[in-house]
Design a protein around this motif. Structure first.
Motif: not given
Length: 551
Positions: A463-485
């Motif tokens: 299905e379609n996913h969102r990949v999220v990274v969370q930095f461990l020093d301050d909890g800040s986030l980045q995210w982007d879309n990804l389709n898994i086939v």
């Protein structure tokens, strides 16, 4: 002095210690020091920490009187040199012991013995050896130099005092005891002074030195630059001398010298010092002195070292104390054998866990700091307590990183590179697949190019996913879309059960590419179902690839 080229590697040191004590007055831009090293006898233990430790090489050259540390940038930049002068005392030093002996002809000298064939000789203002004078101080072995035998030593330091022509070097004679003064035959010196090295011999065999060869100017003594000498007895009445300026250099001949035919089968042999001009005391320091008869086996030395077993712990939190527990260092010997070194036979350079990132730890042979090996550790952020896991409402436009995932398609077991940006190098993070917070990778470290690499688990839902990274020093986030086939047909088209099921999701890209993994061409946020799968740190699987998006 320029210490860093524009955009280049910083070649300064950030720390410097002697025998476990920080060098007083240390500054990364100060390049010369004097340090009290205590009683003379052993090479002080010098440890240095580079400012940019992963991008420089530190070469350490240490003896009993000084240390020279050369810091060379790995990018080919100009090296920097730090020098430490050791101030020591001979009061309370170790006396010379068997099988070595001492003799003073003339004024009584002072003698100390250190580690590994080291000797400190202070000649008490003697007036040297020539025709009717025979006054010097010597440390020697009895009846040791036969035909085929040799002696090697280094004059680590020659401190002239007020003397204008002090001399030190190698001595041979039928009798080097007190009773041999002004009488014993078989007498020759390989002498080194301020103007070079040369032979002196007893040409008329009357017990006094009366002849000398031309000087080799390159082989001169210095207060702080070692001169290496070797003497080989080639026949009953002939010796050849050699010198070199570094232990890595080849031996250079100083010529030969003849002496009397009544020389003993095995001559007394040793090292000597004489003030020569009798204006003040004269101190010469010898190191690595070794005498071999023709029947002695060649000394077995360490040729190289290697890390046999890395320490039990190689990952550290920021500021955590380093432990070498479990470390095994092996040595390849000059005879081809192998041995495991004891901990007191090697030195571990300082380990700095105050800085995040990978770090090369240098291990050097204690008796020769130019022989080194290394292993790596990783220092990660210590995760602050109380950082909450992200929820869907945290994923907003402000933290949507459209270049985090640079492909639209991946399938289970593929390797995936996440691009967080080079500004985040060294930071630690977690990775989630998202509709609700399901952690799929933990405690990864961003590389110097701003990426981390994970593997899509075998059981990831199609299905379609969102990949999220969370930095461990301050909890800040980045995210982007990804389709898994799920898989790919023989003609390269995507089999996407998420699309076939009428979910309304759309496979992006205008055409299929090999393995149906397309470069990202744009995406939109879509709802997804939470999954309980775990990304593994990259080990196996195929690398996700595709054409880059057009910028």
């Amino acid at each position: 002095m320029t210490v860093k080229a524009q955009g280049g590697v910083d070649a300064t040191l950030s720390g410097l210690s002697v025998n476990g004590t920080v060098v007083e007055g240390f500054s990364q831009y100060r390049f010369e020091y004097s340090v009290d090293s205590g009683v003379w006898g052993a090479d002080p233990i010098v440890k240095a920490t580079a400012t940019d430790r992963n991008n420089v090489t530190i070469q350490t050259d240490v003896n009993t009187i000084r240390a020279i540390l050369t810091v060379t940038p790995n990018d080919g930049g100009e090296p920097l040199t730090y020098t430490i002068h050791f101030i020591s005392t001979t009061e309370g030093c170790q006396a010379v012991s068997a099988p070595w002996k001492t003799t003073s002809w003339g004024n009584a000298g002072a003698f100390c013995e250190g580690a590994d064939g080291s000797f400190n000789i202070t000649d008490a203002s003697n007036n040297g050896v020539w025709t009717n004078k025979d006054n010097l101080s010597t440390v020697w072995k009895a009846e040791k130099l036969d035909v085929g035998g040799s002696i090697e030593t280094s004059i680590t330091s020659s401190s002239p005092g007020s003397n204008t022509d002090p001399r030190s070097g190698i001595i041979i004679r039928n009798d080097l005891s007190a009773s041999g003064k002004a009488s014993a035959h078989g007498y020759a010196l390989l002498a080194a002074g301020l103007s070079g090295s040369f032979f002196q011999t007893d040409a008329n065999n009357n017990g006094f030195i009366d002849s000398e060869s031309a000087k080799t100017a390159a082989a001169k003594t210095s207060p702080d630059r070692p001169l290496y000498l070797k003497l080989l007895r080639t026949t009953r009445t002939k010796v050849e001398g050699f010198y070199r300026l570094s232990p890595s250099d080849g031996w250079v001949s100083l010529g030969t010298a003849d002496f009397s035919s009544d020389a003993d089968d095995a001559l007394d042999v040793g090292v000597f010092a004489t003030a020569n001009t009798a204006k003040s005391n004269y101190t010469a320091i010898f190191e690595d002195t070794i005498v071999l008869s023709s029947t002695d086996p060649a000394p077995v030395k360490v040729k190289s070292i290697a890390i046999g077993v890395v320490p039990e712990k190689t990952e550290y939190k920021k500021g955590e104390v380093f432990s070498a527990k479990g470390l095994e260092v092996t040595a390849e010997m000059s005879d081809g054998s192998q041995k495991t070194l004891a901990p007191d036979e090697y030195i571990i350079d300082p380990v700095d866990t105050a800085h995040i990132g990978s770090q090369k730890v240098i291990v050097s042979l204690k008796s020769d700091r130019t022989i080194t090996a290394s292993f790596s550790i990783v220092v990660k952020e210590d995760v602050p307590a109380g950082i909450p896991e992200p929820v869907e409402s945290d994923l907003v436009g402000a933290n949507h990183a459209i270049d985090l995932v640079q492909v639209d398609y991946a399938k289970p077991d593929d390797s995936l590179v996440l691009h967080t940006g080079s500004r985040n190098a060294g930071r630690s993070l977690r990775v989630y697949l998202f509709s609700k917070a399901v952690r799929i990778a933990d405690d990864l470290m961003v590389t110097s190019d701003g990426t981390v690499r994970v593997t899509v688990p075998s059981g990831t839902s199609i299905e379609n996913h969102r990949v999220v990274v969370q930095f461990l020093d301050d909890g800040s986030l980045q995210w982007d879309n990804l389709n898994i086939v799920s898989s790919h047909t023989d003609d390269g088209e995507v089999n996407d059960s998420a699309n076939d099921s009428g979910s309304g999701s759309e496979v992006k890209g205008s055409a299929a590419v090999p393995s149906a993994r397309l470069a990202k061409t744009g995406s939109s946020t879509v709802p997804i179902v939470g999954i309980a799968v775990l990304f593994a740190i990259f080990g196996v699987g195929f690398t996700v690839y595709g054409r880059r998006r057009h910028m």
